[in-house]
Design an enzyme around this catalytic site. Structure first.
Site, short mmCIF file in Angstrom:
data_model
loop_
_atom_site.label_atom_id
_atom_site.label_comp_id
_atom_site.label_asym_id
_atom_site.label_seq_id
_atom_site.Cartn_x
_atom_site.Cartn_y
_atom_site.Cartn_z
N LYS A 40 0.83 -1.16 -0.24
CA LYS A 40 0.08 0.11 0.03
C LYS A 40 0.83 1.32 -0.12
CE LYS A 40 -0.42 0.00 5.02
NZ LYS A 40 -1.28 -0.01 6.21
N ARG A 136 -9.98 0.66 15.56
CA ARG A 136 -9.92 1.35 14.20
C ARG A 136 -11.09 0.75 13.51
NH1 ARG A 136 -4.36 1.42 11.22
NH2 ARG A 136 -4.32 -0.81 11.20
N HIS A 165 -5.31 -6.74 13.96
CA HIS A 165 -4.22 -5.80 13.94
C HIS A 165 -3.69 -5.55 15.09
CE1 HIS A 165 -1.36 -3.79 11.54
NE2 HIS A 165 -1.41 -2.74 12.51
N ARG A 218 1.58 -10.45 7.28
CA ARG A 218 1.38 -9.37 6.54
C ARG A 218 2.60 -8.53 6.55
NH1 ARG A 218 -3.19 -9.21 9.70
NH2 ARG A 218 -2.61 -7.58 11.06
N TYR A 265 14.67 31.69 3.59
CA TYR A 265 13.72 32.49 4.17
C TYR A 265 13.71 32.96 5.65
CZ TYR A 265 10.88 31.31 -0.07
OH TYR A 265 10.53 30.99 -1.41
N CYS A 311 13.44 24.75 1.51
CA CYS A 311 12.37 25.65 0.86
C CYS A 311 11.39 24.66 -0.04
CB CYS A 311 12.89 26.68 -0.33
SG CYS A 311 14.28 27.60 0.37
N MET A 312 10.54 24.98 -0.69
CA MET A 312 9.64 24.14 -1.36
C MET A 312 10.39 23.11 -2.27
SD MET A 312 6.32 24.67 -3.60
CE MET A 312 5.34 25.42 -2.19
N ASP A 313 11.38 23.67 -3.05
CA ASP A 313 11.87 22.99 -4.21
C ASP A 313 13.59 22.90 -3.93
OD1 ASP A 313 9.45 23.08 -5.55
OD2 ASP A 313 9.92 25.02 -5.84
#
Length: 371
Positions: A40, A136, A165, A218, A265, A311-313
């Protein structure tokens, strides 16, 4: 999010290590037990289809996913082994699951009664979820289980398994685990007829509790070579868990800062002496979050501190001396004698290794070796 294939930032997954981790686990299990690879969340950031195919080569008997779309992606890739959806699915998708031979987790009579009229020719395979203390999903008492079993036995369903689980299988204190085991075993005893499979083992339960009586394991985080306890418990056989993922980038800019120059920043970093700094094409949009700026990256076997805010990038690191643009930088994994683990990154961000690898965004291209 588009994959950035024209950027020298990448995740490299060694598929031979995935297979090694599975083979090592299987060698320690009773041969009667089955291993389902948990793929998953894009195989915990590693890439679902390549990992699933490698897992098949290593001998897993089935797969676990989180939702219908992940299950269908496996089928579309030609993988026909059993696939169990661990989460609850929409009632209206029951025919889709049945026609694709995908197994549903179920925990209520209401769901089964609504699904039954929708199922025509092909019965739906079902694993009944039991809430033994996770809080859950799952039936919570014997009355609910008896009602569910009655509908399963008399409807268009195949009652294939019952499962639960464990919430604390990765902790030293086993009190809660013992309570869950006792409740689950008690629920098994209430069944009119035991289904072909009973399973309760995740990676932690397999590693520290030998999978108990679970006949399906699992195997999730262990598949990828990461300690399920976030490093709080030791693993006796370290070879059982070898990380399969390397996250790396390259320097795109190298420059010298003078005294008083600031970085990123907020101008939170100010050079107190002349120094060399590299800019890296990686940021929080890639899953390399701001919390990681408490630590380092590895350049040529040397740890180099992140400076300023991520930073973002992009982000910036301080270098011991000048390096040429294009020099490899390791964000996660080994570089010569140094290593940054997912657990180290997790502790920087006050989280767990699961989150670290799942957060690596789709923008980061995946490359596969030894497939």
């Amino acid at each position: 999010m588009l994959e950035a294939i024209h950027r020298n930032t990448r995740v490299v997954v060694d598929l031979s290590i995935i297979k090694q981790n599975i083979s090592k686990l299987k060698s320690k299990l009773n041969p009667s037990k089955q291993v389902y690879a948990v793929v998953k969340a894009n195989a915990y950031g590693h890439g679902m289809i390549p990992v699933a195919k490698a897992a098949l080569e290593a001998g897993v008997q089935g797969f676990c996913v989180a939702n219908v779309d992940e299950a269908l992606a496996l089928r579309e890739a030609g993988i026909m082994e059993p696939v169990l959806i661990l989460g609850l699915s929409r009632v209206e998708d029951a025919p889709l699951l049945a026609s694709n031979h995908i197994t549903a987790a179920v925990d209520s009579v209401e769901w089964l009664l609504q699904a039954a009229p929708l199922l025509k020719e092909i019965p739906l395979k079902v694993h009944v979820a039991v809430d033994s203390g996770m809080g859950r999903i799952g039936v919570v008492n014997e009355k609910e289980l008896t009602e569910v079993e009655a509908v399963l036995r008399n409807g268009p369903f195949e009652f294939e398994a019952m499962f639960t689980h464990f919430a604390t299988a990765d902790e030293e204190d086993t009190a809660h685990l013992t309570k869950q085991e006792e409740k689950f075993n008690g629920m098994i005893g209430e069944l009119e007829e035991r289904p072909p499979h009973i399973h309760c083992s995740n990676s932690a339960y397999a590693i520290w509790h030998s999978a108990g009586d679970s006949d399906i394991i699992r195997y999730g985080i262990g598949l990828y070579g990461i300690n399920p306890s976030n490093g709080d418990l030791c693993v006796e056989d370290e070879e059982l868990l070898t990380p399969a993922l390397q996250w790396e980038t390259e320097m795109v800019k190298v420059k010298k800062l003078e005294i008083g120059d600031t970085v990123s920043y907020g101008a939170t970093y100010k050079a107190k002496e002349p120094q060399w700094v590299a800019t890296l094409p990686i940021g929080y949009a890639d899953g390399y979050i701001r919390a990681y700026n408490k630590g380092e990256v590895i350049v040529d076997g040397v740890r180099c501190p992140i400076i300023g805010r991520v930073c973002m990038d992009q982000c910036m690191v301080r270098l011991p001396h000048e390096y040429p643009v294009g020099t490899k930088v390791t964000l996660l994994g080994k570089n010569k004698e140094e290593e940054i683990t997912a657990i180290e990154l997790a502790k920087r961000a006050d989280t767990i290794a699961y989150e670290v690898i799942c957060m690596i965004s789709d923008r980061v291209k995946r490359e596969y070796i030894n497939g």
